[in-house]
Design an enzyme around this catalytic site. Structure first.
Site, PDB file in Angstrom:
ATOM      1  N   ASN A   1       0.857  -1.085   0.042  1.00  0.00           N
ATOM      2  CA  ASN A   1       0.055   0.066  -0.029  1.00  0.00           C
ATOM      3  C   ASN A   1       0.933   1.140   0.045  1.00  0.00           C
ATOM      4  O   ASN A   1       1.417   1.434   1.052  1.00  0.00           O
ATOM      5  CB  ASN A   1      -0.875   0.023   1.401  1.00  0.00           C
ATOM      6  CG  ASN A   1      -1.986   1.233   1.450  1.00  0.00           C
ATOM      7  OD1 ASN A   1      -1.748   2.185   0.742  1.00  0.00           O
ATOM      8  ND2 ASN A   1      -2.348   1.564   2.487  1.00  0.00           N
TER       9      ASN A   1
ATOM     10  N   SER B   1       3.857  -2.099  10.192  1.00  0.00           N
ATOM     11  CA  SER B   1       5.226  -2.466  10.684  1.00  0.00           C
ATOM     12  C   SER B   1       5.912  -3.884   9.827  1.00  0.00           C
ATOM     13  O   SER B   1       6.608  -4.144  10.640  1.00  0.00           O
ATOM     14  CB  SER B   1       5.717  -1.799  11.781  1.00  0.00           C
ATOM     15  OG  SER B   1       5.081  -0.864  12.135  1.00  0.00           O
TER      16      SER B   1
ATOM     17  N   GLU C   1      -5.302  -4.803  10.595  1.00  0.00           N
ATOM     18  CA  GLU C   1      -4.055  -4.052  10.454  1.00  0.00           C
ATOM     19  C   GLU C   1      -4.437  -3.186  12.151  1.00  0.00           C
ATOM     20  O   GLU C   1      -5.152  -2.385  12.007  1.00  0.00           O
ATOM     21  CB  GLU C   1      -4.282  -3.042   9.597  1.00  0.00           C
ATOM     22  CG  GLU C   1      -3.756  -3.401   8.065  1.00  0.00           C
ATOM     23  CD  GLU C   1      -3.235  -2.511   7.269  1.00  0.00           C
ATOM     24  OE1 GLU C   1      -2.357  -2.499   6.794  1.00  0.00           O
ATOM     25  OE2 GLU C   1      -3.927  -1.484   7.070  1.00  0.00           O
TER      26      GLU C   1
ATOM     27  N   HIS D   1      -9.435   1.107   5.313  1.00  0.00           N
ATOM     28  CA  HIS D   1      -7.980   1.326   5.702  1.00  0.00           C
ATOM     29  C   HIS D   1      -8.327   2.169   7.041  1.00  0.00           C
ATOM     30  O   HIS D   1      -9.168   3.225   6.816  1.00  0.00           O
ATOM     31  CB  HIS D   1      -7.095   2.045   4.756  1.00  0.00           C
ATOM     32  CG  HIS D   1      -5.634   2.023   5.426  1.00  0.00           C
ATOM     33  ND1 HIS D   1      -5.230   2.791   6.396  1.00  0.00           N
ATOM     34  CD2 HIS D   1      -4.532   1.097   5.198  1.00  0.00           C
ATOM     35  CE1 HIS D   1      -4.005   2.641   6.781  1.00  0.00           C
ATOM     36  NE2 HIS D   1      -3.649   1.507   5.985  1.00  0.00           N
TER      37      HIS D   1
ATOM     38  N   LYS E   1       0.164   4.158  -0.219  1.00  0.00           N
ATOM     39  CA  LYS E   1      -0.648   5.343   0.534  1.00  0.00           C
ATOM     40  C   LYS E   1      -0.222   6.455  -0.447  1.00  0.00           C
ATOM     41  O   LYS E   1      -0.283   6.394  -1.664  1.00  0.00           O
ATOM     42  CB  LYS E   1      -0.183   5.615   1.773  1.00  0.00           C
ATOM     43  CG  LYS E   1      -0.122   4.200   2.547  1.00  0.00           C
ATOM     44  CD  LYS E   1       0.091   4.366   4.075  1.00  0.00           C
ATOM     45  CE  LYS E   1      -0.165   3.077   4.724  1.00  0.00           C
ATOM     46  NZ  LYS E   1      -0.083   3.028   6.343  1.00  0.00           N
TER      47      LYS E   1
ATOM     48  N   GLY F   1       3.037   2.098  10.779  1.00  0.00           N
ATOM     49  CA  GLY F   1       3.775   3.102  10.388  1.00  0.00           C
ATOM     50  C   GLY F   1       4.777   3.552  12.013  1.00  0.00           C
ATOM     51  O   GLY F   1       5.077   4.585  12.016  1.00  0.00           O
TER      52      GLY F   1
ATOM     53  N   GLU G   1      -6.786   4.676   8.146  1.00  0.00           N
ATOM     54  CA  GLU G   1      -6.294   5.967   7.707  1.00  0.00           C
ATOM     55  C   GLU G   1      -7.730   6.678   7.171  1.00  0.00           C
ATOM     56  O   GLU G   1      -7.986   7.730   7.473  1.00  0.00           O
ATOM     57  CB  GLU G   1      -5.206   6.115   6.914  1.00  0.00           C
ATOM     58  CG  GLU G   1      -3.922   5.986   7.727  1.00  0.00           C
ATOM     59  CD  GLU G   1      -2.880   5.293   6.896  1.00  0.00           C
ATOM     60  OE1 GLU G   1      -2.814   5.522   5.630  1.00  0.00           O
ATOM     61  OE2 GLU G   1      -1.837   4.880   7.485  1.00  0.00           O
TER      62      GLU G   1
HETATM   63  P1  13P Z   1       3.191   0.243   7.603  1.00  0.00           P
HETATM   64  O1  13P Z   1       3.736  -1.028   6.980  1.00  0.00           O
HETATM   65  O2  13P Z   1       3.934   1.340   7.118  1.00  0.00           O
HETATM   66  O3  13P Z   1       3.169   0.156   9.184  1.00  0.00           O
HETATM   67  O4  13P Z   1       1.726   0.511   6.968  1.00  0.00           O
HETATM   68  C1  13P Z   1       0.898  -0.588   7.169  1.00  0.00           C
HETATM   69  C2  13P Z   1      -0.371  -0.111   6.432  1.00  0.00           C
HETATM   70  O5  13P Z   1      -1.038   0.704   6.936  1.00  0.00           O
HETATM   71  C3  13P Z   1      -0.655  -0.982   5.334  1.00  0.00           C
HETATM   72  O6  13P Z   1      -1.773  -0.607   4.902  1.00  0.00           O
END
Ligand code: 13P
Length: 253
Positions: free
Chosen positions: A9, A214, A168, A96, A11, A174, A98
């Site tokens: 992803n 992560s 997740e 997601h 982002k 992150g 976010e």
């Molecule tokens: P990270 O791997 O950067 O922690 O992000 C995970 C994520 O949100 C994948 O959709």
């Protein structure tokens, strides 16, 4: 046998040239180095989707990170599932954390989006996950159950069988703070149990459940070795070709 998937992803990262360059590297490496039947996917910003699908969508599948719940109309700035399908996308991330957090996407809205994604012949990667507070106060199983019930348990068994679930934990995204393989396995087993209770053990056995948060080349092997973890949804590490492909290769042997 349920599918093994490693999905990146990206982002809101990479301009057009940067996306083409990174994706080209990933496609070449996956073509040369991937051994198993695992599926590699890159979920990119909308501007990249058309080019990436044409550049190597046969080797690395393409996904969008969101779409609108309606087919078309006066929704300035939005993109429909049919539009992403028309450029060669096969997957769409839905829900997601976010999007839930920054764009106030509710479970009900996400249920509508999921239906629309399926209606367009795409595979939703439906994300669920608890916050740190919910993890610490012990309500996380309830939170995850509600996300499943309101988000995807309205689907028929036939439709549910077409989706991918991604767990997740918000506190692991992150942050560099990965869920331990035990913590992740505990939740994945719980999700599969809930799917079995809602649909059937056959449907539950066939559902691909990804871990995200992560995940990196160092921890992927231990996470993916867990009985109920079928791959990963990768954020930061998907922006580095070597790291992403090493995670894909976790399933080589
Ligand atoms: P990270 O791997 O950067 O922690 O992000 C995970 C994520 O949100 C994948 O959709």
């Amino acid at each position: 046998m349920r599918k093994k998937i490693v999905a990146g992803n990206w982002k809101m990262n990479l301009d057009y040239a940067g996306g083409i360059s990174l994706f080209s590297e990933i496609v070449n490496m996956v073509r040369d180095e991937k051994k198993g039947d695992q599926i590699a996917i890159i979920c990119a910003p909308y501007i990249h989707l058309n080019s990436l699908a044409k550049l190597g969508g046969d080797v690395v599948k393409i996904g969008a990170q969101n779409c609108h719940q309606n087919d078309s109309g006066a929704y300035t700035g939005e993109i429909s599932a049919g539009m992403v399908k028309s450029v060669g996308c096969e997957y769409v991330i839905i829900g997601h954390s976010e999007r839930r957090q920054y764009f106030a996407e509710s479970n009900e809205l996400l249920a509508e989006k999921t239906v629309k994604v399926l209606a367009n012949g795409l595979t939703p990667i439906f994300c669920i996950g608890e916050t740190l507070e919910e993890r610490n106060n012990g309500t996380y199983f309830d939170v995850l159950k509600t996300q499943l019930e309101q988000g995807v348990f309205g689907l028929s068994a036939d439709d549910f069988a077409k989706i991918v679930i991604a767990y997740e934990p918000v506190w692991a995204i992150g942050t560099g703070l990965t869920a331990t393989s035990d913590q992740a396995q505990e939740v994945h087993a719980y999700i599969r149990k809930e799917i079995a209770a809602k649909y059937s053990s056959e449907v539950a056995d066939e559902t691909t459940i990804l871990y995200g948060g992560s995940c990196n080349p160092k921890n992927a092997a231990e996470l993916f070795a867990q009985t109920d973890i079928d791959g990963g949804l990768i954020g930061g590490a998907s922006l580095k070709s070597r790291d992403f492909v090493d995670i894909v290769k976790t399933f080589n042997s």
